[in-house]
Design an enzyme around this catalytic site. Sequence first.
Site, PDB file in Angstrom:
ATOM      1  N   ARG A 149      18.119  13.423   5.291  1.00  0.00           N
ATOM      2  CA  ARG A 149      18.844  12.558   6.230  1.00  0.00           C
ATOM      3  C   ARG A 149      17.807  11.735   6.998  1.00  0.00           C
ATOM      4  O   ARG A 149      17.195  12.217   7.946  1.00  0.00           O
ATOM      5  CB  ARG A 149      19.661  13.435   7.187  1.00  0.00           C
ATOM      6  CG  ARG A 149      20.785  12.694   7.910  1.00  0.00           C
ATOM      7  CD  ARG A 149      21.249  13.437   9.146  1.00  0.00           C
ATOM      8  NE  ARG A 149      20.278  13.304  10.201  1.00  0.00           N
ATOM      9  CZ  ARG A 149      20.011  14.240  11.121  1.00  0.00           C
ATOM     10  NH1 ARG A 149      20.648  15.396  11.122  1.00  0.00           N
ATOM     11  NH2 ARG A 149      19.094  14.033  12.050  1.00  0.00           N
ATOM     12  N   HIS A 170      21.790  12.088  13.113  1.00  0.00           N
ATOM     13  CA  HIS A 170      23.026  12.751  12.666  1.00  0.00           C
ATOM     14  C   HIS A 170      24.217  11.804  12.831  1.00  0.00           C
ATOM     15  O   HIS A 170      25.068  11.708  11.961  1.00  0.00           O
ATOM     16  CB  HIS A 170      23.246  14.023  13.492  1.00  0.00           C
ATOM     17  CG  HIS A 170      24.584  14.641  13.262  1.00  0.00           C
ATOM     18  ND1 HIS A 170      24.883  15.357  12.118  1.00  0.00           N
ATOM     19  CD2 HIS A 170      25.714  14.630  14.014  1.00  0.00           C
ATOM     20  CE1 HIS A 170      26.146  15.758  12.194  1.00  0.00           C
ATOM     21  NE2 HIS A 170      26.658  15.323  13.324  1.00  0.00           N
ATOM     22  N   TYR A 173      13.992  16.462  18.207  1.00  0.00           N
ATOM     23  CA  TYR A 173      13.754  17.676  17.412  1.00  0.00           C
ATOM     24  C   TYR A 173      12.876  17.450  16.174  1.00  0.00           C
ATOM     25  O   TYR A 173      12.590  18.381  15.446  1.00  0.00           O
ATOM     26  CB  TYR A 173      15.082  18.349  17.012  1.00  0.00           C
ATOM     27  CG  TYR A 173      16.091  17.421  16.356  1.00  0.00           C
ATOM     28  CD1 TYR A 173      16.033  17.147  14.994  1.00  0.00           C
ATOM     29  CD2 TYR A 173      17.098  16.825  17.105  1.00  0.00           C
ATOM     30  CE1 TYR A 173      16.953  16.306  14.391  1.00  0.00           C
ATOM     31  CE2 TYR A 173      18.022  15.968  16.527  1.00  0.00           C
ATOM     32  CZ  TYR A 173      17.945  15.712  15.165  1.00  0.00           C
ATOM     33  OH  TYR A 173      18.847  14.873  14.578  1.00  0.00           O
TER      34      TYR A 173
HETATM   35  C1  TPP Z   1      33.929  23.865  12.391  1.00  0.00           C
HETATM   36  C2  TPP Z   1      32.926  22.963  13.042  1.00  0.00           C
HETATM   37  N1  TPP Z   1      31.869  23.506  13.680  1.00  0.00           N
HETATM   38  C3  TPP Z   1      30.952  22.701  14.281  1.00  0.00           C
HETATM   39  C4  TPP Z   1      31.091  21.337  14.237  1.00  0.00           C
HETATM   40  C5  TPP Z   1      30.043  20.428  14.910  1.00  0.00           C
HETATM   41  N2  TPP Z   1      29.209  19.818  13.865  1.00  0.00           N
HETATM   42  C6  TPP Z   1      29.466  18.578  13.406  1.00  0.00           C
HETATM   43  S1  TPP Z   1      28.426  18.130  12.196  1.00  0.00           S
HETATM   44  C7  TPP Z   1      27.595  19.594  12.265  1.00  0.00           C
HETATM   45  C8  TPP Z   1      26.422  19.865  11.361  1.00  0.00           C
HETATM   46  C9  TPP Z   1      26.776  19.875   9.918  1.00  0.00           C
HETATM   47  O1  TPP Z   1      25.601  19.875   9.127  1.00  0.00           O
HETATM   48  P1  TPP Z   1      25.661  19.795   7.552  1.00  0.00           P
HETATM   49  O2  TPP Z   1      26.787  20.617   7.045  1.00  0.00           O
HETATM   50  O3  TPP Z   1      24.309  20.106   7.041  1.00  0.00           O
HETATM   51  O4  TPP Z   1      26.044  18.281   7.221  1.00  0.00           O
HETATM   52  P2  TPP Z   1      25.330  16.921   7.642  1.00  0.00           P
HETATM   53  O5  TPP Z   1      25.832  16.575   9.020  1.00  0.00           O
HETATM   54  O6  TPP Z   1      23.852  17.125   7.585  1.00  0.00           O
HETATM   55  O7  TPP Z   1      25.797  15.920   6.651  1.00  0.00           O
HETATM   56  C10 TPP Z   1      28.142  20.427  13.244  1.00  0.00           C
HETATM   57  C11 TPP Z   1      27.646  21.767  13.555  1.00  0.00           C
HETATM   58  C12 TPP Z   1      32.217  20.812  13.564  1.00  0.00           C
HETATM   59  N3  TPP Z   1      32.430  19.497  13.463  1.00  0.00           N
HETATM   60  N4  TPP Z   1      33.098  21.638  12.960  1.00  0.00           N
END
Ligand code: TPP
Length: 348
Positions: A247, A251, A260
């Site tokens: 990435r 985010h 970070y």
């Molecule tokens: C059930 C839930 N828990 C927490 C969140 C908050 N949240 C949004 S994105 C994220 C990280 C996800 O990371 P990843 O699965 O690696 O996908 P990326 O964002 O890197 O594409 C979190 C913890 C959420 N949206 N839904």
Amino acid sequence: MADVLALDGTGRAELADEELRELYRLMLAVRHLDESAIRWQRQGLIPGYAPQLGQEAAQVGSGYALDMSRDFVFPTYREMGVARTVGVDMVEYMSTHKATWHGGLYDPKASRFAPIQAVVGGSVLHAVGWAHGQTLDGTPAGELGVAITYFGDGASSQGDVHEAMNFAAVMKAPVVFFIQNNGWAISVPTERQVAGGSVAGRAAGYGMPSIQVDGNDVVAVTQATATALAHARAGNGPAVVEAMTYRRGPHSTSDDPGRYRTLEEERTDGGEDPLARMRTRLLADGIADEAFFEEALAAARAEEEQIRAGINALGPRPGTEMFDFVYQEPTQALKAQASAWREESEHV
Ligand SMILES: Cc1ncc(C[n+]2csc(CCOP(=O)(O)OP(=O)(O)O)c2C)c(N)n1
């Protein structure tokens, strides 16, 4: 490309020159639109956006392998590149980022692209449910529509994802679990939350074949996804593809990665830019020349202008819609809420 457990599907053979050029055009259009969406957010045209900078090869390559006459995509909030590749209307897609319509204004049934999913892990459960429906419908092996679910390394740590994988494997549901391992779950690096170091490695525990692929190589991703799709379509049950990528951006437009990770880390860990890499390859193989790249850029710019105009023109939706789409037949309680809302907001 490393096979964790060999897939026996035939996948797709060599890609033709025109297909390789098309993969580049798509990646460029997606890169251009992605960078534009960040500017639109800064300019106040849209309130928020989750960029996919650096993940173009993973998204375009996997989307390109799908058969949209029968497959179905279950995206997260970061699959703009997949949406563009499979032909979703991009103004309707972006409507979710304008906060006009939760999940996007496009018709999920017609486009075979489920609403944008912000619940981490949610798309995985939905995909398995849809895929199991294919089996219950009695679709013969070889003709099965395959559900492809996108999720990240962070999502792979969710209980829901493990339950979905187990259920899919037990029921032999035609699903491709497509992980984009982009190194980060917001501010948490993969090594701090993926035990065992590989999501693909976990598939063996569920008796599923998996493939870990260089997610920045669009051709490798297309072929790996096609192989996994062929396996599921033939009635052999689910398969896992883990695309190793990075990435490169924040985010989301409200995140500051400087808190970070350092710029130096971004440069070293990011690896080779998937778009630049494909350009070098096309030039080296004599498949494209400078005139082609100029034409592709002009097309991407024209498309972006059209999408921007479309987003600008998007007006608010009627407030009553928030009640209309809850149940097929509204309950008494919902009807009461709808009329209370109407009385308050429209003074009727
Ligand atoms: C059930 C839930 N828990 C927490 C969140 C908050 N949240 C949004 S994105 C994220 C990280 C996800 O990371 P990843 O699965 O690696 O996908 P990326 O964002 O890197 O594409 C979190 C913890 C959420 N949206 N839904």
